[in-house]
Design a protein around this motif. Structure first.
Motif, mmCIF file in Angstrom:
data_model
loop_
_atom_site.group_PDB
_atom_site.id
_atom_site.type_symbol
_atom_site.label_atom_id
_atom_site.label_comp_id
_atom_site.label_asym_id
_atom_site.label_seq_id
_atom_site.Cartn_x
_atom_site.Cartn_y
_atom_site.Cartn_z
ATOM 1 N N VAL A 162 0.836 -1.207 0.000
ATOM 2 C CA VAL A 162 0.000 0.000 0.000
ATOM 3 C C VAL A 162 0.870 1.255 0.000
ATOM 4 O O VAL A 162 0.584 2.227 -0.715
ATOM 5 C CB VAL A 162 -0.960 -0.006 1.206
ATOM 6 N N PHE A 163 1.953 1.258 0.766
ATOM 7 C CA PHE A 163 2.835 2.421 0.802
ATOM 8 C C PHE A 163 3.409 2.707 -0.582
ATOM 9 O O PHE A 163 3.481 3.858 -1.019
ATOM 10 C CB PHE A 163 3.965 2.196 1.806
ATOM 11 N N GLN A 164 3.818 1.650 -1.289
ATOM 12 C CA GLN A 164 4.349 1.843 -2.639
ATOM 13 C C GLN A 164 3.281 2.363 -3.596
ATOM 14 O O GLN A 164 3.560 3.203 -4.461
ATOM 15 C CB GLN A 164 4.919 0.517 -3.170
ATOM 16 N N LEU A 165 2.052 1.863 -3.440
ATOM 17 C CA LEU A 165 0.972 2.313 -4.311
ATOM 18 C C LEU A 165 0.651 3.790 -4.093
ATOM 19 O O LEU A 165 0.286 4.501 -5.035
ATOM 20 C CB LEU A 165 -0.278 1.453 -4.080
ATOM 21 N N VAL A 166 0.798 4.253 -2.864
ATOM 22 C CA VAL A 166 0.604 5.683 -2.594
ATOM 23 C C VAL A 166 1.633 6.500 -3.361
ATOM 24 O O VAL A 166 1.310 7.530 -3.969
ATOM 25 C CB VAL A 166 0.716 5.963 -1.084
ATOM 26 N N PHE A 167 2.884 6.030 -3.376
ATOM 27 C CA PHE A 167 3.907 6.748 -4.139
ATOM 28 C C PHE A 167 3.592 6.713 -5.634
ATOM 29 O O PHE A 167 3.746 7.724 -6.331
ATOM 30 C CB PHE A 167 5.302 6.169 -3.907
ATOM 31 N N VAL A 168 3.175 5.550 -6.149
ATOM 32 C CA VAL A 168 2.858 5.438 -7.576
ATOM 33 C C VAL A 168 1.772 6.448 -7.949
ATOM 34 O O VAL A 168 1.871 7.136 -8.977
ATOM 35 C CB VAL A 168 2.401 4.005 -7.926
ATOM 36 N N ALA A 169 0.725 6.554 -7.126
ATOM 37 C CA ALA A 169 -0.348 7.512 -7.401
ATOM 38 C C ALA A 169 0.188 8.942 -7.404
ATOM 39 O O ALA A 169 -0.152 9.752 -8.284
ATOM 40 C CB ALA A 169 -1.458 7.361 -6.364
ATOM 41 N N THR A 170 1.060 9.260 -6.447
ATOM 42 C CA THR A 170 1.648 10.595 -6.380
ATOM 43 C C THR A 170 2.527 10.866 -7.603
ATOM 44 O O THR A 170 2.502 11.964 -8.177
ATOM 45 C CB THR A 170 2.484 10.740 -5.099
ATOM 46 N N PHE A 171 3.286 9.869 -8.011
ATOM 47 C CA PHE A 171 4.150 9.992 -9.186
ATOM 48 C C PHE A 171 3.336 10.293 -10.439
ATOM 49 O O PHE A 171 3.686 11.169 -11.239
ATOM 50 C CB PHE A 171 4.955 8.705 -9.375
ATOM 51 N N LEU A 172 2.229 9.576 -10.611
ATOM 52 C CA LEU A 172 1.415 9.759 -11.808
ATOM 53 C C LEU A 172 0.761 11.139 -11.831
ATOM 54 O O LEU A 172 0.680 11.782 -12.886
ATOM 55 C CB LEU A 172 0.353 8.660 -11.890
ATOM 56 N N VAL A 173 0.314 11.613 -10.675
ATOM 57 C CA VAL A 173 -0.273 12.961 -10.613
ATOM 58 C C VAL A 173 0.763 14.001 -11.014
ATOM 59 O O VAL A 173 0.492 14.921 -11.808
ATOM 60 C CB VAL A 173 -0.809 13.237 -9.200
ATOM 61 N N ALA A 174 1.986 13.866 -10.483
ATOM 62 C CA ALA A 174 3.048 14.814 -10.813
ATOM 63 C C ALA A 174 3.428 14.714 -12.290
ATOM 64 O O ALA A 174 3.674 15.725 -12.959
ATOM 65 C CB ALA A 174 4.269 14.554 -9.933
ATOM 66 N N ALA A 175 3.455 13.484 -12.825
ATOM 67 C CA ALA A 175 3.857 13.285 -14.217
ATOM 68 C C ALA A 175 2.865 13.890 -15.193
ATOM 69 O O ALA A 175 3.261 14.491 -16.208
ATOM 70 C CB ALA A 175 4.035 11.791 -14.496
ATOM 71 N N PHE A 176 1.579 13.760 -14.902
ATOM 72 C CA PHE A 176 0.574 14.291 -15.828
ATOM 73 C C PHE A 176 0.669 15.818 -15.950
ATOM 74 O O PHE A 176 0.239 16.389 -16.952
ATOM 75 C CB PHE A 176 -0.828 13.877 -15.375
ATOM 76 N N GLY A 177 1.252 16.456 -14.962
ATOM 77 C CA GLY A 177 1.387 17.903 -15.035
ATOM 78 C C GLY A 177 2.626 18.368 -15.785
ATOM 79 O O GLY A 177 2.764 19.564 -16.066
ATOM 80 N N LYS A 178 3.535 17.437 -16.134
ATOM 81 C CA LYS A 178 4.786 17.827 -16.781
ATOM 82 C C LYS A 178 5.073 17.045 -18.070
ATOM 83 O O LYS A 178 6.209 16.995 -18.520
ATOM 84 C CB LYS A 178 5.949 17.634 -15.812
ATOM 85 N N MET A 179 4.057 16.443 -18.668
ATOM 86 C CA MET A 179 4.264 15.696 -19.908
ATOM 87 C C MET A 179 4.558 16.644 -21.069
ATOM 88 O O MET A 179 3.958 17.714 -21.184
ATOM 89 C CB MET A 179 3.043 14.835 -20.223
ATOM 90 N N GLN A 180 5.493 16.224 -21.937
ATOM 91 C CA GLN A 180 5.880 17.035 -23.084
ATOM 92 C C GLN A 180 4.787 16.989 -24.149
ATOM 93 O O GLN A 180 4.377 15.900 -24.578
ATOM 94 C CB GLN A 180 7.198 16.522 -23.665
ATOM 95 N N PRO A 181 4.293 18.125 -24.605
ATOM 96 C CA PRO A 181 3.185 18.128 -25.569
ATOM 97 C C PRO A 181 3.557 17.566 -26.937
ATOM 98 O O PRO A 181 2.673 17.128 -27.686
ATOM 99 C CB PRO A 181 2.817 19.610 -25.665
ATOM 100 N N ASP A 182 4.857 17.559 -27.265
ATOM 101 C CA ASP A 182 5.247 17.070 -28.584
ATOM 102 C C ASP A 182 5.503 15.569 -28.609
ATOM 103 O O ASP A 182 5.918 15.021 -29.636
ATOM 104 C CB ASP A 182 6.510 17.807 -29.061
ATOM 105 N N VAL A 183 5.280 14.876 -27.488
ATOM 106 C CA VAL A 183 5.445 13.426 -27.428
ATOM 107 C C VAL A 183 4.070 12.771 -27.585
ATOM 108 O O VAL A 183 3.173 12.982 -26.766
ATOM 109 C CB VAL A 183 6.085 12.983 -26.099
ATOM 110 N N ALA A 184 3.902 11.996 -28.643
ATOM 111 C CA ALA A 184 2.615 11.348 -28.902
ATOM 112 C C ALA A 184 2.290 10.321 -27.823
ATOM 113 O O ALA A 184 3.190 9.759 -27.179
ATOM 114 C CB ALA A 184 2.632 10.682 -30.273
ATOM 115 N N ILE A 185 1.005 10.063 -27.645
ATOM 116 C CA ILE A 185 0.554 9.125 -26.615
ATOM 117 C C ILE A 185 1.171 7.740 -26.831
ATOM 118 O O ILE A 185 1.519 7.040 -25.873
ATOM 119 C CB ILE A 185 -0.981 9.042 -26.612
#
Length: 448
Positions: free
Chosen positions: A159-182
């Protein structure tokens, strides 16, 4: 099974349901293991780590379906060893267990090494060897207390690791490069199938968790139902998580050539996302993950050794006995702890290089065991049975062999050498393969 004196002999305790088995498998896999080889495999695949995880997940899913099929026929401790033994006899079963043992025995050691290296890097005043020794003692003690203690510890650690994964994904979605295709992290014009396969072969060690789940069959409630579900769920949940994390990371930092070091690429990525605080959060979660993996891998390895000792393929008085107080394979657990002491002297890269060999060898044998047991021995040859017990395991076998031969030459040579040692040992204990050791007859009330 009462003794002649009327006293119940020690038995493995059936306390694990599907959620506990799933947490056990995920703890063994370590959700954050994607960061361990992040830079190396990203470089190997030309920036397509997520694509390599797709290939490995698909290959492991076919093999997981084979595990799910055969565990219903052989719901006992021993995992791939037990299944190969049931299909091909004790000799082939022993060689399979011997091949699997190399990665099972080394995986706890890797986690102890990582704990020592990371803590020493953050706190240079604490020697790595002190951390390694302390971790071995603590994890071994928890395993000696029995699987119930491990079960509750796993839930917290995952569960502790999953909390970090969720935090990582939230932070990542805010800094994704717009020129990189999905789809770029999976496949782009610069991708090559050879590069993806080479990366996928390295990632096979990340999926040992589903084999570890099958090793706990004698401690699972209703194992013919719970273990197959947990095996497949472990691959699906773990693989999906690995793909999402690597996809998000590569959309944040697509140019892998700009990492200062491939070995520390994940730390650079984490620091880029959230600075020093987020990096400290990551290190804490990663160390917790390494502790969880060490605990579960030691538990699963001990049960493989216990199963082989119970069948007299290893010295029974050493490996084939349970602790009367905690119903745990005490001697096997202590042997794994002793082997883990090699973490004090062996280099990490040597240990890592050979783990996938044993895993893929065992996975290949399980796919073969399903075909042999159901199609050949039990003559299940209706159309749906041929699909379930023939075609699907055949695809799983082909994918495992493909990944196997995508490993480095050094890993193949070391792995083959280990298997040859096992064959020589088997020849010795069986007097030239003429007298195979007796195998234990599992009573029906022991497995239902």
């Amino acid at each position: 099974m009462p003794t002649p004196q009327g006293i119940a002999s020690p038995r493995l305790q059936r306390v694990l349901g599907v959620p506990s088995l799933l947490f056990f498998g995920l703890a063994y896999m370590v959700p954050l293991t994607v960061f361990s080889t992040y830079g190396i495999v990203t470089n190997e695949t030309g920036g397509h780590l997520a694509g390599a995880y797709v290939i490995t997940t698909v290959a492991m899913l076919f093999t997981a379906l084979s595990y799910a099929s055969i565990v219903r026929a052989e719901p006992t401790a021993g995992s791939a060893y037990a299944y190969a033994k049931k299909a091909f006899g004790p000799g082939v079963g022993f060689v399979t267990g011997w091949a699997l043992m190399i990665d099972y025995a080394l995986l706890p050691m890797i986690n102890y090494m990582l704990l020592g290296l990371y803590i020493n890097a953050q706190f240079p005043a604490i020697p790595a060897w002190v951390v390694i020794l302390a971790a071995i003692i603590i994890v071994t003690a928890l395993n000696l207390f029995g699987i119930s203690v491990v079960k509750h510890a796993n839930a917290f650690l995952v569960v502790f690791q999953l909390v970090f994964v969720a935090t990582f994904l939230v932070a990542a979605f805010g800094k994704m490069q717009p020129d990189v295709a999905i789809t770029d992290p999976f496949w782009s014009e610069n991708a090559t199938l050879g590069g993806l396969m080479a990366g996928a072969s390295i990632l096979a060690l990340s999926f040992l968790g589903f084999d570890a789940v099958s090793a706990m069959a004698e401690e699972a409630k209703d194992p013919r139902r719970t273990v197959p579900r947990a095996v497949v769920l472990t691959v699906l949940v773990g693989g999906t998580m690995f793909m999402i994390i690597s996809w998000a990371g590569q959309r944040v930092w697509p140019d892998f050539s700009t990492y200062t070091s491939l070995d520390t690429a994940s730390l650079e990525l984490i620091s880029h996302l959230g600075g020093a605080f987020f990096e400290a959060f990551f290190l804490t979660a990663y160390l917790i993950g390494a502790s969880a993996s060490a605990m579960t891998s030691q538990a699963a390895t001990a049960r493989v050794l216990y199963s082989m000792g119970r069948d007299e393929l290893l010295p029974k008085r050493v490996f084939g006995v349970l602790s009367p107080r905690f119903n745990a394979p005490r001697n096997a657990i202590l042997v794994i702890a002793a082997i883990s002491l090699l973490a004090l002297v062996l280099p990490l890269d040597v240990v890592v290089s050979i783990i996938s060999f044993g895993a893929l060898a065992a996975f290949s044998m399980v796919n073969l065991a399903v075909i042999k047991h159901f199609i050949i021995n039990q003559r299940k040859r209706e159309p749906l049975e041929l699909l379930r017990y023939g075609l699907l395991p055949g695809i799983g076998l082909a994918l495992c062999v493909w990944l196997w031969f995508s490993l480095s030459l050094s890993a193949l040579l070391i792995g083959i050498g280990w298997v040859l040692i096992g064959i020589v040992y088997l020849a010795f204990i069986s007097r030239g393969f003429s007298q195979m050791p007796k195998t234990m007859a599992i009573r029906l009330d022991d497995v239902e």
